[in-house]
Motif scaffolding. Structure first.
Motif, mmCIF file in Angstrom:
data_model
loop_
_atom_site.group_PDB
_atom_site.id
_atom_site.type_symbol
_atom_site.label_atom_id
_atom_site.label_comp_id
_atom_site.label_asym_id
_atom_site.label_seq_id
_atom_site.Cartn_x
_atom_site.Cartn_y
_atom_site.Cartn_z
ATOM 1 N N VAL A 27 105.512 7.329 -5.858
ATOM 2 C CA VAL A 27 105.236 8.009 -7.124
ATOM 3 C C VAL A 27 103.825 7.607 -7.525
ATOM 4 N N SER A 28 102.876 8.462 -7.135
ATOM 5 C CA SER A 28 101.478 8.099 -7.301
ATOM 6 C C SER A 28 100.599 9.317 -7.082
ATOM 7 N N ALA A 29 99.424 9.284 -7.689
ATOM 8 C CA ALA A 29 98.429 10.322 -7.412
ATOM 9 C C ALA A 29 97.976 10.231 -5.961
ATOM 10 N N GLN A 30 98.119 9.057 -5.370
ATOM 11 C CA GLN A 30 97.720 8.844 -3.981
ATOM 12 C C GLN A 30 98.920 8.814 -3.035
ATOM 13 N N ALA A 31 100.014 9.421 -3.446
ATOM 14 C CA ALA A 31 101.251 9.374 -2.667
ATOM 15 C C ALA A 31 101.083 9.899 -1.252
ATOM 16 N N SER A 32 100.392 11.011 -1.095
ATOM 17 C CA SER A 32 100.255 11.585 0.249
ATOM 18 C C SER A 32 99.429 10.683 1.163
ATOM 19 N N VAL A 33 98.424 10.002 0.605
ATOM 20 C CA VAL A 33 97.626 9.071 1.404
ATOM 21 C C VAL A 33 98.499 7.901 1.846
ATOM 22 N N LEU A 34 99.257 7.339 0.922
ATOM 23 C CA LEU A 34 100.143 6.226 1.254
ATOM 24 C C LEU A 34 101.214 6.650 2.249
ATOM 25 N N GLN A 35 101.726 7.837 2.064
ATOM 26 C CA GLN A 35 102.755 8.353 2.958
ATOM 27 C C GLN A 35 102.211 8.459 4.385
#
Length: 181
Positions: A29-37
């Motif tokens: 749950v983050s604005a950077q979720a796709s990067v972390l994913q």
């Protein structure tokens, strides 16, 4: 002798657990979720889902109780009653906070509110892997050791010692000057 990781993998991902709880599910749950994913190590065999905010998280928690939620500190701090809402809907889910360096002190305070741990941006893939693994080990230990608080097995003592050592190292690293080269 089988490795400890195999033991955890077998027990955490076996079907001995209630269906309502998904021990192979992780929410970002983050604005950077796709990067972390995209940084998720495939060897952890986790199903990941990127969510945009607390409202979407709470909707998903109605369907599934994930093993772990990685959530931006800003989302937690701006959502009224975040911890009570989360624990009402998903009492067995561990939370790792995603924080900016200036938010570290506040993140440490949130450990007493219900967060399991925190990661500081920029997040290194190896640190991400380690913290996720550690959270899953902790969940496994708690689920399989209901008398944990009254009597500790040698394995539980070992895991708790590892956790304490990790926390001490993290605090030492937090106090060290940061250089970005």
């Amino acid at each position: 002798m089988r490795s400890r990781l195999w033991y955890i993998y077998y027990n955490v991902f076996s079907e001995k657990l209630p269906r309502a709880q998904s021990l192979d599910q992780l929410f970002f749950v983050s604005a950077q979720a796709s990067v972390l994913q995209s940084q998720m190590p495939p060897d952890l065999h986790l199903k990941t889902e990127a969510l945009s905010g607390s409202a979407q998280l709470l909707l998903r928690l109605a369907d599934v109780e994930p093993a772990l939620v990685l959530v931006d500190f800003d989302i937690v701090s701006t959502t009224p009653n975040f911890w009570s809402k989360l624990t009402d809907q998903s009492p067995h889910t561990e939370v790792i906070l995603l924080v900016q360096p200036k938010q570290r002190a506040s993140a440490i305070k949130m450990l007493s509110d219900g967060a399991y741990d925190y990661l500081v941006f920029p997040i290194e893939p190896e640190e991400l892997r380690y913290k996720i693994r550690r959270a899953l080990e902790y969940k496994h230990l708690i689920q399989n050791s209901p008398s944990l608080l009254t009597e500790l097995s040698p394995e539980a003592e070992h895991v708790l010692d590892d956790l304490l050592q990790e926390m001490m190292q993290t605090l030492q690293l937090d106090d060290a000057p940061v250089s970005y080269t």
